[in-house]
Design a protein around this motif. Structure first.
Motif, PDB file in Angstrom:
ATOM      1  N   GLU A 138       0.829  -1.206   0.000  1.00 22.95           N
ATOM      2  CA  GLU A 138       0.000   0.000   0.000  1.00 22.95           C
ATOM      3  C   GLU A 138       0.863   1.256   0.000  1.00 22.95           C
ATOM      4  N   TYR A 139       1.931   1.244   0.781  1.00 30.58           N
ATOM      5  CA  TYR A 139       2.810   2.419   0.842  1.00 30.58           C
ATOM      6  C   TYR A 139       3.491   2.646  -0.507  1.00 30.58           C
ATOM      7  N   ALA A 140       3.930   1.570  -1.136  1.00 30.15           N
ATOM      8  CA  ALA A 140       4.568   1.693  -2.451  1.00 30.15           C
ATOM      9  C   ALA A 140       3.578   2.254  -3.473  1.00 30.15           C
ATOM     10  N   ARG A 141       2.325   1.843  -3.380  1.00 28.11           N
ATOM     11  CA  ARG A 141       1.307   2.368  -4.294  1.00 28.11           C
ATOM     12  C   ARG A 141       1.089   3.862  -4.065  1.00 28.11           C
ATOM     13  N   LEU A 142       0.980   4.254  -2.773  1.00 24.53           N
ATOM     14  CA  LEU A 142       0.729   5.658  -2.451  1.00 24.53           C
ATOM     15  C   LEU A 142       1.888   6.560  -2.861  1.00 24.53           C
ATOM     16  N   ARG A 143       3.116   6.026  -2.790  1.00 28.35           N
ATOM     17  CA  ARG A 143       4.299   6.854  -3.046  1.00 28.35           C
ATOM     18  C   ARG A 143       4.960   6.520  -4.382  1.00 28.35           C
ATOM     19  N   ALA A 144       4.223   5.859  -5.252  1.00 28.80           N
ATOM     20  CA  ALA A 144       4.794   5.479  -6.554  1.00 28.80           C
ATOM     21  C   ALA A 144       5.232   6.703  -7.341  1.00 28.80           C
ATOM     22  N   HIS A 145       4.493   7.802  -7.203  1.00 26.02           N
ATOM     23  CA  HIS A 145       4.839   9.018  -7.948  1.00 26.02           C
ATOM     24  C   HIS A 145       6.154   9.624  -7.471  1.00 26.02           C
ATOM     25  N   LYS A 146       6.641   9.164  -6.308  1.00 22.70           N
ATOM     26  CA  LYS A 146       7.933   9.618  -5.794  1.00 22.70           C
ATOM     27  C   LYS A 146       9.029   8.588  -6.050  1.00 22.70           C
ATOM     28  N   GLY A 147       8.693   7.566  -6.834  1.00 23.13           N
ATOM     29  CA  GLY A 147       9.689   6.553  -7.170  1.00 23.13           C
ATOM     30  C   GLY A 147       9.847   5.461  -6.125  1.00 23.13           C
ATOM     31  N   MET A 148       8.889   5.331  -5.206  1.00 24.40           N
ATOM     32  CA  MET A 148       8.987   4.318  -4.160  1.00 24.40           C
ATOM     33  C   MET A 148       8.854   2.920  -4.748  1.00 24.40           C
ATOM     34  N   THR A 149       9.755   2.027  -4.345  1.00 26.31           N
ATOM     35  CA  THR A 149       9.704   0.632  -4.776  1.00 26.31           C
ATOM     36  C   THR A 149       9.188  -0.238  -3.640  1.00 26.31           C
TER      37      THR A 149
END
Length: 571
Positions: A444-455
């Motif tokens: 869920e965190y990776a999905r929320l922060r995908a626009h910041k490049g989170m893997t």
């Protein structure tokens, strides 16, 4: 003139202190200035334990000496003169309060047949309404009701006004029957259950009774209650079979095998957490055993006494416990029982109470607890390794304020709570490294922060942090809120919410407030932690958000803009 309630009992060990705690809790929710008065205290200079406990829960800061009348010796020497002194001292105290809880004598220094009469005369002369506290311990219902009727008549014969009767320490299965039997008295009546924990002595109290010394363990754990006592005069395997939570184990000092086995059991996750061990007989611990005991690294108090086994067991079992500021669990349990069984409105109605317009810190706190209890929310506490969090959790659970999840290692947290004599059994304890939840939160965190490049790989490293873990619980509906900041900085606590929960619609600036509890009101200060140098637009947002928060807490919002400095005073 202050209103007052006088607590009087007909015998010792009626547990008036439990009732006094509950009444003070009711009054501090509704009264600006509460105080406590003890007309009679023991002679000898020892400070009264009940008064010490209650003084810490009043809203008027008065010295101990102003809250006592006379000693039992002074009453014996000159009854009329003592009564005059009690009245004078009470009159001085009531000038500084709106409500006074007067806690009558304890049947420790006056002949019992005359003691109720002394209390009746005092109550009548200071104009205080009396609540009779009857002990229901080990008594049939008809005996409790008859004793209450006779006490009521005795009070009235001395011109004292009885405004209520409480039957305390009544067996749970007898509560309804006793309540019905008391209804014929013609005054408000209540019943409170017998709670064995409230009569339990602490390890420190037993240590003092035995004249024992602490030979191993943590002195801070002497405040734990002794809920059971075991005399370990049997084979080791049978001793282990009989161990219970909160138990004090008495072991002969010349049987080191028992000592080793009991300490090992206390350290084992599969055995109960003990309150203490007492070594009786006066024999020294052999050097080899001393090294082994020390090597266990356990904090359990181990006491030594020269008494024989029978005397040690007799003294330990006869030591009576008391409510003190150090016995937090007892205080919480006593307050919770009073809240469940006594309707505050019926108490206030019985004394013809008029509510004030002001809000004191204690009133504000009590009302917050009431609102939280009514809301029944689920709160996550990320800082389970901190003793302050465990103490707060124990209080909230005992008083049914909220459902709690504590983050951390379950074994370590529950063991530490047991050492501190705290009951967190109703709380869930959750590891922030739980593989299933870490994976769910990371996705869920990776999905929320995908626009910041989170893997996903990086998210798996981040979410086990307790602040992120707790915030994800709130975000996914596994908790209603999170309380943190005891050991973590403001930045560490709120950064995850910036990234995950974000601001509610219409709020452009994240800010914080402090609730400043003044003597007669509550002020809301914002922002004191998030934006040190706000722009004009941010300052306007902060003012709007702060006023909305104030209203949520029952504070009528009137906004004033304060500056750090004027002109060059801050340069």
């Amino acid at each position: 003139m202050a209103q007052s309630v006088y607590l009087a009992s007909t015998e010792a060990h009626a547990a008036k202190s439990t009732v006094a705690l509950g009444l003070l809790n009711v009054f501090t929710t509704n009264v600006e200035r509460t105080a406590v008065f003890r007309p009679l205290v023991r002679s000898g200079g020892e400070r009264d334990a009940v008064l010490e406990l209650l003084l810490g829960r009043t809203s008027v800061d008065l010295p101990y000496e102003e809250c006592v009348g006379v000693t039992y010796d002074e009453l014996h020497a000159d009854p009329e003169g003592a009564l005059a002194t009690i009245i004078d001292r009470y009159r001085e105290l009531e000038k500084k309060a709106d409500m006074v809880v007067v806690v009558g004598s304890d049947y420790t220094g006056v002949a019992s047949p005359a003691e109720l009469d002394h209390n009746a005369r005092i109550a009548a002369n200071i104009g205080s309404g009396v609540i009779l506290v009857m002990s229901g311990n080990d008594k049939p219902t008809h005996e409790i009701a008859e004793a209450a009727r006779l006490a009521l008549e005795d009070m009235q014969s001395h011109h004292a006004t009885v405004v209520g009767v409480i039957a305390n320490r009544v067996p749970e299965e007898q509560l309804e029957e006793v309540g019905e039997a008391l209804q014929s008295l013609g005054v408000p009546t209540w019943t409170l259950p017998e709670i064995p924990l409230l009569q339990s002595a602490t390890v420190a109290e037993i240590k003092e009774s035995l004249g024992a010394t602490l030979v191993y363990g943590d002195e801070d754990l002497l405040a734990r209650e002794v809920e059971h006592i075991l005399m370990s005069g049997m084979n080791t395997e049978h001793v282990l079979e009989r161990l219970k939570e909160g138990q004090l184990v008495i072991a002969p000092s010349d049987r080191p095998a028992v000592l080793i086995a009991v300490i090992a059991a206390h350290a084992a996750e599969s055995f109960p957490s003990l309150s203490a061990i007492v070594l009786n007989g006066g024999y020294p611990v052999p050097d080899s055993v001393d090294r082994l005991v020390t090597g266990f690294g356990q904090r359990i108090p181990i006491l030594a006494t020269d008494h024989d086994s029978f005397t040690t067991a007799q003294i330990s079992s006869r030591t009576r416990g008391s409510l003190t500021p150090q016995t937090q669990r007892k205080v919480d349990v006593a307050l919770a029982a009073f809240e469940r069984h006594v309707d505050p409105a019926s108490v206030l109605q019985g004394i013809d109470f008029t509510a004030p317009d002001v809000v004191t810190p204690l009133m504000f706190e009590a009302r917050l607890l009431e609102r939280a209890r009514a809301a029944g929310k689920h709160i996550v506490l990320p800082e389970g390794e901190d003793d302050r969090i465990l103490r707060a959790a124990s209080t909230l659970l005992a008083r049914d304020v909220a459902r709690l999840t504590i983050l951390g290692d379950e074994r370590a947290i529950r063991a530490r709570a047991a050492e501190l004599s705290l009951d967190i059994s109703e709380a869930a304890v959750l590891s922030p490294t739980d593989p299933e939840l870490v994976e769910q939160f990371a996705e869920e965190y990776a999905r929320l922060r995908a626009h910041k490049g989170m893997t996903l790989e990086r998210a798996r490293e981040i979410v086990p942090d307790v602040s992120y873990f707790g915030t994800m619980m709130v975000h996914l509906g596994l908790a209603d809120g999170m309380v943190s900041g005891a050991t973590h900085t403001t930045a560490h606590t709120i950064k995850p919410s910036f990234e995950i929960i974000k601001t509610k619609p219409g709020v452009g600036t994240v800010s914080s407030v402090f609730l400043m509890l003044m003597e007669d009101r509550v002020l809301v200060y914002g922002d004191c932690a998030v934006i040190p140098d706000p722009t004009v637009e941010q300052l306007a947002d902060i003012a709007i958000s702060s006023s909305e928060t104030a209203a949520q807490f029952g504070v009528d919002p009137r906004v004033a803009m304060l500056s750090y400095s004027t002109c060059a005073s801050g340069s």
